[in-house]
Design an enzyme around this catalytic site. Sequence first.
Site, PDB file in Angstrom:
ATOM      1  N   HIS A 110       0.819  -1.219   0.000  1.00 18.12           N
ATOM      2  CA  HIS A 110       0.000   0.000   0.000  1.00 18.12           C
ATOM      3  C   HIS A 110       0.858   1.277   0.000  1.00 18.12           C
ATOM      4  CE1 HIS A 110      -0.103  -0.731   4.622  1.00 18.12           C
ATOM      5  NE2 HIS A 110       0.883   0.092   4.336  1.00 18.12           N
ATOM      6  N   HIS A 114      -2.414   4.511   9.443  1.00 15.96           N
ATOM      7  CA  HIS A 114      -1.094   5.081   9.720  1.00 15.96           C
ATOM      8  C   HIS A 114      -1.217   6.453  10.387  1.00 15.96           C
ATOM      9  CE1 HIS A 114      -0.486   2.249   6.351  1.00 15.96           C
ATOM     10  NE2 HIS A 114       0.784   2.202   6.645  1.00 15.96           N
ATOM     11  N   HIS A 161      10.063  -4.014   4.703  1.00 17.41           N
ATOM     12  CA  HIS A 161      10.520  -2.629   4.646  1.00 17.41           C
ATOM     13  C   HIS A 161      10.713  -2.077   6.044  1.00 17.41           C
ATOM     14  CE1 HIS A 161       6.095  -2.011   4.800  1.00 17.41           C
ATOM     15  NE2 HIS A 161       6.215  -0.706   4.903  1.00 17.41           N
ATOM     16  N   GLU A 213       3.794  -5.490   8.721  1.00 21.55           N
ATOM     17  CA  GLU A 213       2.482  -5.340   8.057  1.00 21.55           C
ATOM     18  C   GLU A 213       2.047  -6.610   7.321  1.00 21.55           C
ATOM     19  OE1 GLU A 213       2.561  -0.537   6.991  1.00 21.55           O
ATOM     20  OE2 GLU A 213       2.934  -1.992   5.422  1.00 21.55           O
TER      21      GLU A 213
HETATM   22  C1  DHB Z   1       6.157   2.988   2.397  1.00 20.72           C
HETATM   23  C2  DHB Z   1       5.504   1.788   2.640  1.00 20.72           C
HETATM   24  C3  DHB Z   1       4.441   1.737   3.548  1.00 20.72           C
HETATM   25  O1  DHB Z   1       3.771   0.596   3.847  1.00 20.72           O
HETATM   26  C4  DHB Z   1       4.014   2.889   4.185  1.00 20.72           C
HETATM   27  O2  DHB Z   1       2.949   2.801   5.013  1.00 20.72           O
HETATM   28  C5  DHB Z   1       4.667   4.090   3.973  1.00 20.72           C
HETATM   29  C6  DHB Z   1       5.754   4.136   3.078  1.00 20.72           C
HETATM   30  C7  DHB Z   1       7.268   3.061   1.398  1.00 20.72           C
HETATM   31  O3  DHB Z   1       7.732   2.032   0.881  1.00 20.72           O
HETATM   32  O4  DHB Z   1       7.732   4.165   1.100  1.00 20.72           O
HETATM   33 FE    FE Z   2       2.342   0.929   5.569  1.00 26.08          FE
END
Ligand code: DHB
Ligand code: FE
Length: 280
Positions: free
Chosen positions: A12, A59, A193, A240
């Site tokens: 997302h 978020h 991530h 996540e």
């Molecule tokens: C990114 C990924 C995410 O799941 C998020 O909530 C905010 C940023 C990203 O990869 O930049």
């Molecule tokens: Fe996210």
Amino acid sequence: MAKIIGGVTSSHIPAVGNAITNGLTQEPYWKRFFDGYEPAKAWLRAQKPDVVIVVYNDHGLNFFLDKVPTFALGCADVYHNDDEGWALKPVPPFKGNAQFSWHIAESLMSQDFDICTCQEMKVDHGFVNPLLALYGQCDVWPVTTIPLAVNTVQHPVPTARRCLALGHALRRAVESYPEDMRVVVLGTGGMSHQLQGERAGLIDVEFDLECMDKIANDPQWLTQFSNAELMRRAGTEGIETIMWLVMRGALQSNVKVVHKHYHAPISNTGAGVLVLENYS
Ligand code: DHB
Ligand code: FE
């Protein structure tokens, strides 16, 4: 009766929303990522679900860190979007189905999932961007949506095991609704991530690919890991990916893998698309 026909997964990433609204999807940086959505889009067009239950994490738009429910279900007939700080263009409102939501809430409660019910709920990039990637920009969204928010932000967050069990309960909840309805569960977020700290930028392609394979074929495998272990491997925001288990738990134990696509890095993330279909 309502029926779960399948499940889809999608990252997302906020930048995805901006790439779509700014017309950048065919640019070299984005093309392979968005190409990975084409079979999922085609599957949705062919299957025509009436309802998509979107499992996502907020978020900081609807819930801030001072009050974060572990599991929260939207119980409204409409959901509005807003930008919580990524310069995202707000999208048209999403049609909900409060009656169906209340049935799901009742059923989940009776199965010992003590969820928070939200009669007003603003939906952020975690909810919107997967729908934008799968349905494109719309003046009116072509499907009814139900938001199911899972806390993956403010620790303690639920375990992978609990998310898979929530999926099992969600399946019973949906399939006990008397109205004929074709339902898809969309698991969003992930994959590996980490956006901050010393390990910012971490992506673990090998772990992501293993997770995709196991989520399709052996979702219990992921439940062996504690959240600390998952974050060590997939990064603090990589946690996540546990939301994909809610989707997977809502499907039958054996599913047809209709589509699988992985792309990394995109923005700061390893991004996976899965389309899983129930056999009957
Ligand atoms: C990114 C990924 C995410 O799941 C998020 O909530 C905010 C940023 C990203 O990869 O930049
Ligand atoms: Fe996210």
